[in-house]
Write an enzyme that holds these catalytic residues in place. Sequence first.
Site, PDB file in Angstrom:
ATOM      1  N   ARG A 188       5.782  -3.218  -0.550  1.00  0.00           N
ATOM      2  CA  ARG A 188       6.240  -2.855  -1.896  1.00  0.00           C
ATOM      3  C   ARG A 188       7.190  -1.658  -1.838  1.00  0.00           C
ATOM      4  O   ARG A 188       6.880  -0.635  -1.257  1.00  0.00           O
ATOM      5  CB  ARG A 188       5.038  -2.577  -2.794  1.00  0.00           C
ATOM      6  CG  ARG A 188       4.242  -3.860  -3.064  1.00  0.00           C
ATOM      7  CD  ARG A 188       2.994  -3.606  -3.850  1.00  0.00           C
ATOM      8  NE  ARG A 188       2.049  -2.760  -3.134  1.00  0.00           N
ATOM      9  CZ  ARG A 188       0.901  -2.344  -3.648  1.00  0.00           C
ATOM     10  NH1 ARG A 188       0.567  -2.679  -4.867  1.00  0.00           N
ATOM     11  NH2 ARG A 188       0.086  -1.583  -2.941  1.00  0.00           N
ATOM     12  N   CYS A 238       3.632   4.084  -4.227  1.00  0.00           N
ATOM     13  CA  CYS A 238       3.217   5.320  -4.901  1.00  0.00           C
ATOM     14  C   CYS A 238       4.399   6.180  -5.287  1.00  0.00           C
ATOM     15  O   CYS A 238       4.671   6.363  -6.466  1.00  0.00           O
ATOM     16  CB  CYS A 238       2.255   6.077  -3.999  1.00  0.00           C
ATOM     17  SG  CYS A 238       0.779   5.122  -3.666  1.00  0.00           S
ATOM     18  N   GLU A 278      -1.982   5.099   2.503  1.00  0.00           N
ATOM     19  CA  GLU A 278      -2.195   3.817   3.163  1.00  0.00           C
ATOM     20  C   GLU A 278      -2.049   4.037   4.662  1.00  0.00           C
ATOM     21  O   GLU A 278      -1.217   4.823   5.103  1.00  0.00           O
ATOM     22  CB  GLU A 278      -1.159   2.793   2.678  1.00  0.00           C
ATOM     23  CG  GLU A 278      -1.416   2.396   1.242  1.00  0.00           C
ATOM     24  CD  GLU A 278      -0.410   1.379   0.731  1.00  0.00           C
ATOM     25  OE1 GLU A 278       0.235   0.705   1.537  1.00  0.00           O
ATOM     26  OE2 GLU A 278      -0.280   1.283  -0.494  1.00  0.00           O
ATOM     27  N   ALA A 290      13.075  13.384   8.456  1.00  0.00           N
ATOM     28  CA  ALA A 290      14.236  12.742   7.839  1.00  0.00           C
ATOM     29  C   ALA A 290      14.241  11.269   8.237  1.00  0.00           C
ATOM     30  O   ALA A 290      13.692  10.885   9.277  1.00  0.00           O
ATOM     31  CB  ALA A 290      15.510  13.424   8.317  1.00  0.00           C
ATOM     32  N   THR A 337      -3.651   6.220 -10.645  1.00  0.00           N
ATOM     33  CA  THR A 337      -2.659   7.237 -10.991  1.00  0.00           C
ATOM     34  C   THR A 337      -2.123   6.949 -12.381  1.00  0.00           C
ATOM     35  O   THR A 337      -1.555   5.885 -12.627  1.00  0.00           O
ATOM     36  CB  THR A 337      -1.507   7.206  -9.974  1.00  0.00           C
ATOM     37  OG1 THR A 337      -2.073   7.422  -8.693  1.00  0.00           O
ATOM     38  CG2 THR A 337      -0.485   8.282 -10.263  1.00  0.00           C
ATOM     39  N   LEU A 339      -5.320   9.551  -1.108  1.00  0.00           N
ATOM     40  CA  LEU A 339      -5.312   8.867   0.180  1.00  0.00           C
ATOM     41  C   LEU A 339      -3.973   8.184   0.447  1.00  0.00           C
ATOM     42  O   LEU A 339      -3.258   7.797  -0.473  1.00  0.00           O
ATOM     43  CB  LEU A 339      -6.460   7.865   0.281  1.00  0.00           C
ATOM     44  CG  LEU A 339      -6.620   6.794  -0.777  1.00  0.00           C
ATOM     45  CD1 LEU A 339      -5.746   5.591  -0.471  1.00  0.00           C
ATOM     46  CD2 LEU A 339      -8.072   6.372  -0.823  1.00  0.00           C
TER      47      LEU A 339
HETATM   48  C1  UGA Z   1       1.290   8.732  -0.866  1.00  0.00           C
HETATM   49  C2  UGA Z   1       0.706  10.145  -0.732  1.00  0.00           C
HETATM   50  O1  UGA Z   1       0.995  10.683   0.552  1.00  0.00           O
HETATM   51  C3  UGA Z   1      -0.805  10.133  -0.937  1.00  0.00           C
HETATM   52  O2  UGA Z   1      -1.304  11.469  -0.913  1.00  0.00           O
HETATM   53  C4  UGA Z   1      -1.112   9.515  -2.311  1.00  0.00           C
HETATM   54  O3  UGA Z   1      -2.497   9.423  -2.532  1.00  0.00           O
HETATM   55  C5  UGA Z   1      -0.513   8.113  -2.358  1.00  0.00           C
HETATM   56  O4  UGA Z   1       0.909   8.200  -2.145  1.00  0.00           O
HETATM   57  C6  UGA Z   1      -0.815   7.530  -3.720  1.00  0.00           C
HETATM   58  O5  UGA Z   1      -0.339   8.085  -4.716  1.00  0.00           O
HETATM   59  O6  UGA Z   1      -1.599   6.604  -3.809  1.00  0.00           O
HETATM   60  P1  UGA Z   1       1.465   6.591   0.732  1.00  0.00           P
HETATM   61  O7  UGA Z   1       2.405   6.038  -0.289  1.00  0.00           O
HETATM   62  O8  UGA Z   1       0.379   5.730   1.256  1.00  0.00           O
HETATM   63  O9  UGA Z   1       0.757   7.927   0.171  1.00  0.00           O
HETATM   64  O10 UGA Z   1       2.349   6.999   1.985  1.00  0.00           O
HETATM   65  P2  UGA Z   1       2.979   8.323   2.607  1.00  0.00           P
HETATM   66  O11 UGA Z   1       2.400   8.535   3.929  1.00  0.00           O
HETATM   67  O12 UGA Z   1       2.924   9.436   1.652  1.00  0.00           O
HETATM   68  O13 UGA Z   1       4.496   7.845   2.794  1.00  0.00           O
HETATM   69  C7  UGA Z   1       5.318   7.512   1.678  1.00  0.00           C
HETATM   70  C8  UGA Z   1       6.721   7.240   2.123  1.00  0.00           C
HETATM   71  O14 UGA Z   1       7.367   8.438   2.530  1.00  0.00           O
HETATM   72  C9  UGA Z   1       6.840   6.285   3.332  1.00  0.00           C
HETATM   73  O15 UGA Z   1       7.879   5.358   3.076  1.00  0.00           O
HETATM   74  C10 UGA Z   1       7.178   7.191   4.473  1.00  0.00           C
HETATM   75  O16 UGA Z   1       7.920   6.540   5.467  1.00  0.00           O
HETATM   76  C11 UGA Z   1       7.999   8.253   3.785  1.00  0.00           C
HETATM   77  N1  UGA Z   1       8.024   9.549   4.496  1.00  0.00           N
HETATM   78  C12 UGA Z   1       6.890  10.274   4.644  1.00  0.00           C
HETATM   79  C13 UGA Z   1       9.219  10.038   4.994  1.00  0.00           C
HETATM   80  O17 UGA Z   1      10.293   9.406   4.881  1.00  0.00           O
HETATM   81  N2  UGA Z   1       9.232  11.248   5.650  1.00  0.00           N
HETATM   82  C14 UGA Z   1       8.101  11.999   5.797  1.00  0.00           C
HETATM   83  O18 UGA Z   1       8.187  13.090   6.391  1.00  0.00           O
HETATM   84  C15 UGA Z   1       6.904  11.484   5.292  1.00  0.00           C
END
Ligand code: UGA
Length: 432
Positions: free
Chosen positions: A330, A263, A158, A255, A124, A156
């Site tokens: 992280r 990320c 994690e 929430a 990124t 993607l």
């Molecule tokens: C995120 C993006 O979803 C991916 O599409 C992207 O490729 C990736 O970053 C990246 O840039 O490499 P990731 O960080 O693995 O992926 O995790 P997410 O599933 O997106 O969750 C991120 C954070 O948001 C977590 O702390 C999760 O708990 C939080 N979250 C997610 C919420 O608090 N509420 C939600 O409804 C969804």
Amino acid sequence: MKSINIGIIGAGYVGLTTAACFAHLGHNVICVDNDENKIKILLSGKIPFYEPGLDKLVIENITQGRLQFTTQTQKAVKESLVLFIAVGTPPKESGEPDLSYVENVAQEIGSVLNDYRVIVEKSTVPVKTGDWIKETITRYNKSKAPFDVASNPEFLREGSAINDFLNPDRIVIGVESDRAKEILLQIYEPINAPKIITDIKSAELIKHASNAFLAMKISFINSISIICELAGASVDKVAQGIGLDKRIGPAFLNAGVGYGGFCFPKDLKAFIKIAEELGYDYRLLKEVERINEEQKQRFVKKIEGLLWNLRGKQIGILGLAFKPNTDDMRFAPSIDIINELQARGAKIKAYDPYAMNNAKKILKDVTYCNDPYEVAKNSEALVIITEWDEFRNLDLMRIKELLKLPIIVDGRNIFDPPKMAELGFIYRSVGR
Ligand code: UGA
């Protein structure tokens, strides 16, 4: 399908998943990392972090001869038609991403180039990085070998990286030539997904804009959760009600204690920074960040509001990873929440199914437990920060007996408030 020789530079989450998945699709992949220890681990069939299914995919493809690991970038450049740059872009103090690893790789590739190659940004990176990669390779490319630069951002997550890679919503290909376009389309031919062909800068922006939008959705629903608490409404119903509108969509409307990980926090900062450099003050995204920080503070206040003084009290924490199915700590919300509780004098016991080893490197004065019941024992309250499935299936009556007080503060809304009240808990969650 024509199999293509691919080099992946960087064996982190994105690089390793990309390497294993391309090999799985039938391509010949050389994955490079300058960390000798990491390469040793990978060659022994293990992977240096937890990602469901990735170890199996790596071993399968090593065995079938489609996946190699090396510390030599030169080998990958010599033997591959396409080189993906998937090295880290960690945040600097200022919030800007550190692009020196990307630059180093571009220099290395440039200096050993001797035939046509497509060099693809997978990490990124801020918009216009492609221009710098091209300039750097040109400067070091003494043999004047032809090459193309392209951008192919990764989406993607994690914890579900392989599935996200093999079944993506879209594949974004930013190119400047038909030759590079055709090669990248060939690589992705086995994957059935819409393919967006565009210029390099737009592709770079698609990545930052996607992550910014998702983070905005989370901060939006978290701000709604505050209104729900103040007004006496229920955020899960509001999320369901708005999410069924196809224009809004139900995903990323949970929430909680806010987003973390490597990320969203860093990409938002980077996006705000590049916008500033381009002459735009991205106040919308600054507010998204502010709401995310506030959400953790409000959560700590909620715990304090239930226990009165925190000094000397033992609080049990369930879940440390920034989200379930990963051992990644992280920018995990658990770090700020635990630090804040400790600053107020609380003693912390904690359990996470996978992230405790990484947590030990970051958190101080935490007593780590073998399971949730050990955490609950003699704690004044049980606090849920990561929604691991294991916690959804707890023996709640046993937990209640072990706790000093029957208090559960749930930062991820995994239990049903009326049921918890029925079981005799003082149960608080977010926005309900
Ligand atoms: C995120 C993006 O979803 C991916 O599409 C992207 O490729 C990736 O970053 C990246 O840039 O490499 P990731 O960080 O693995 O992926 O995790 P997410 O599933 O997106 O969750 C991120 C954070 O948001 C977590 O702390 C999760 O708990 C939080 N979250 C997610 C919420 O608090 N509420 C939600 O409804 C969804």
